[in-house]
Design an enzyme around this catalytic site. Structure first.
Site, PDB file in Angstrom:
ATOM      1  N   ASP A   1     -34.811  19.862  -1.678  1.00 14.00           N
ATOM      2  CA  ASP A   1     -34.220  18.602  -2.109  1.00 14.00           C
ATOM      3  C   ASP A   1     -32.983  18.837  -2.966  1.00 14.00           C
ATOM      4  O   ASP A   1     -32.754  19.935  -3.480  1.00 14.00           O
ATOM      5  CB  ASP A   1     -35.247  17.754  -2.872  1.00 14.00           C
ATOM      6  CG  ASP A   1     -35.819  18.466  -4.096  1.00 14.00           C
ATOM      7  OD1 ASP A   1     -36.052  19.690  -4.023  1.00 14.00           O
ATOM      8  OD2 ASP A   1     -36.044  17.808  -5.129  1.00 14.00           O
TER       9      ASP A   1
ATOM     10  N   GLU B   1     -38.499  19.317  -6.170  1.00 12.22           N
ATOM     11  CA  GLU B   1     -38.275  20.118  -7.374  1.00 12.22           C
ATOM     12  C   GLU B   1     -37.403  19.378  -8.372  1.00 12.22           C
ATOM     13  O   GLU B   1     -37.567  19.531  -9.592  1.00 12.22           O
ATOM     14  CB  GLU B   1     -37.609  21.446  -6.982  1.00 12.22           C
ATOM     15  CG  GLU B   1     -37.493  22.466  -8.123  1.00 12.22           C
ATOM     16  CD  GLU B   1     -36.228  22.331  -8.964  1.00 12.22           C
ATOM     17  OE1 GLU B   1     -36.140  22.998 -10.018  1.00 12.22           O
ATOM     18  OE2 GLU B   1     -35.310  21.563  -8.578  1.00 12.22           O
TER      19      GLU B   1
END
Length: 428
Positions: A125, A191
């Site tokens: 991400d 994350e």
């Protein structure tokens, strides 16, 4: 390891699409742009892989309307891992959120149970973006002055093509039959927000590995970082007319008392909790947000504070919870009629890796620099809790992460490929 193939976005992405070029001489770019691996284990060029990863949107956000799935990124990585002979397993973390675990296991007669495998790990991400602040399209990889530009190129989609290239070259040069321990690649979700992807890996019971997390480290291997605790303090009072303070209990006055106690705590820990391996050697405290009241002539009945604490290794959450209770327990007596609720918004543990000295020495030899600590937070403590031994070594600089015109210098690519290959050769 379960073998799973997911059919997602990469099936609709055209192969060999046009590659934007700059004035950079072809000889400096050809290894990254023009050449595909022409051996048994084949991958697209580094440029094509990163181009497709950057184009596959995967923003993580606490704002639901801005939060995006990472399925397209996982699918691309899954395809490339399988192209070089890795077995893949896709773990669903939440709706639209996935982890990828890809692995090559040595032949049974070569397997050394006392040797830890090598794991390359990272998150799929990115943070959000403001398109008007970018000089280029953040989802269209560009090469400008020997640098790649695009959202996530250094934090941290750029690591995956490099890691895959290192694995493919190692297998082509040595063959799978020389492996004595597993090679594993982990790609996680979320994350940049909850760390739920890294937490979910604990359900899979993956055998202990020595881990390289490819967060941008500017050529240095990192063995420790601080943790972060984000806490919301909700103070409630009693509303009343400001002309008569006895009619209410002022939550802002109670917040003033709380802030004073936390500042005393901050000053105390600057001398009692010190670790000089960090540039800022003590824990830090920051009140980043305060909301309370609605008018000057009304006794405030609610005030909220947001506190960020950056923590040293060996400072567990249970210890901090107890500290909060002890240090703030006198508020109700100091400001009668008020009450305090303490809510942990986020906790990422601090981390320090000291258990694998031989691998630590290998990393210092490869980078020709001592291991260092850092203040930014990664998934390392969650992998460590699962029995792994993580270090951080990735391309680019954290100075370009989380900001417009994120970039990655081409000069950082080949040295890291060589370093990762050396790590892989340590288990052959």
């Amino acid at each position: 390891m379960q073998h799973t193939k997911i059919m997602l976005a990469s099936q609709s992405i055209a192969k060999h699409r046009g590659i934007p070029m700059s004035s950079t001489p072809q000889t400096q770019l050809e290894a990254f742009v023009m050449n595909e691996h022409q051996s048994q284990y084949k991958l697209p060029s580094l440029h094509q892989m990163l181009q497709e990863l950057v184009a596959a949107r995967s923003v993580s956000s606490y704002t639901p309307s801005k939060d995006e799935s990472n399925k397209a990124v996982i699918d691309l990585l899954c395809e490339w891992c399988e192209n070089i002979g890795m077995t893949t397993h896709v773990q669903k973390v939440a709706e639209g959120k996935y982890n990828l675990i890809a692995q090559i296991v040595p032949n049974e007669n070569q397997f050394d149970p006392n040797l830890k495998g090598i794991m390359f790990a990272g998150h799929t991400d990115t943070v959000g973006y403001m398109e008007d602040d970018w000089n280029t399209d953040p989802f269209d990889l560009k090469i400008i002055n020997d640098e790649w530009f695009g959202l996530g190129v250094c934090d941290m989609k750029g690591f995956f093509p490099i890691a895959l290239q290192a694995i493919a070259e190692t297998l082509n040069e040595q063959g799978k039959d020389t492996l004595k321990a597993p090679i594993t690649l982990i790609a996680t979700s979320d994350e940049e927000t909850t760390m739920d992807g890294a937490r979910a890996l604990s359900k899979l019971n993956i055998k202990s590995h020595q881990v390289i997390i490819g967060e941008p480290s500017d050529g240095q291997a990192i063995y420790a970082h601080k943790g972060v605790l984000t806490t919301k303090l909700i103070i409630k009072g009693v509303r009343g007319h400001a002309s008569n303070p006895s009619l209410g209990a002022n939550a802002i006055e109670a917040a003033h008392w709380v802030i004073g106690k936390v500042m005393d705590w901050k000053k105390e820990w600057q001398t009692t909790h010190v670790n000089h391996t960090f540039k800022i050697p003590h824990p830090t405290f920051n009140f980043g947000c305060i909301h309370g009241g609605d008018n000057s002539n009304v006794i405030c009945d609610k005030c909220e504070l947001m506190l960020d604490m950056r923590l040293l290794p060996n400072m567990p959450q249970a210890m901090l919870d107890q500290e909060f209770k002890q240090r703030l327990q006198g508020m109700e007596e100091a400001v009668p009629g008020t009450s305090l609720e303490i809510i942990t918004q986020e906790f990422c543990p601090p981390y320090e890796e000291t258990q694998v000295p031989a691998f630590s020495k290998l990393l210092t030899d490869l980078t020709q620099q001592p291991l260092v600590s850092t203040n930014f937070v990664t998934e390392a403590p969650f992998l460590q809790e699962q029995g792994h031994h993580p270090f951080i070594l990735g391309p680019g600089s954290i100075d370009w992460a989380h900001k417009p015109n994120e970039r990655l210098a081409l000069s950082k690519i080949q040295p890291l490929i060589n370093q990762l290959k050396a790590c892989l050769k340590s288990i052959s």
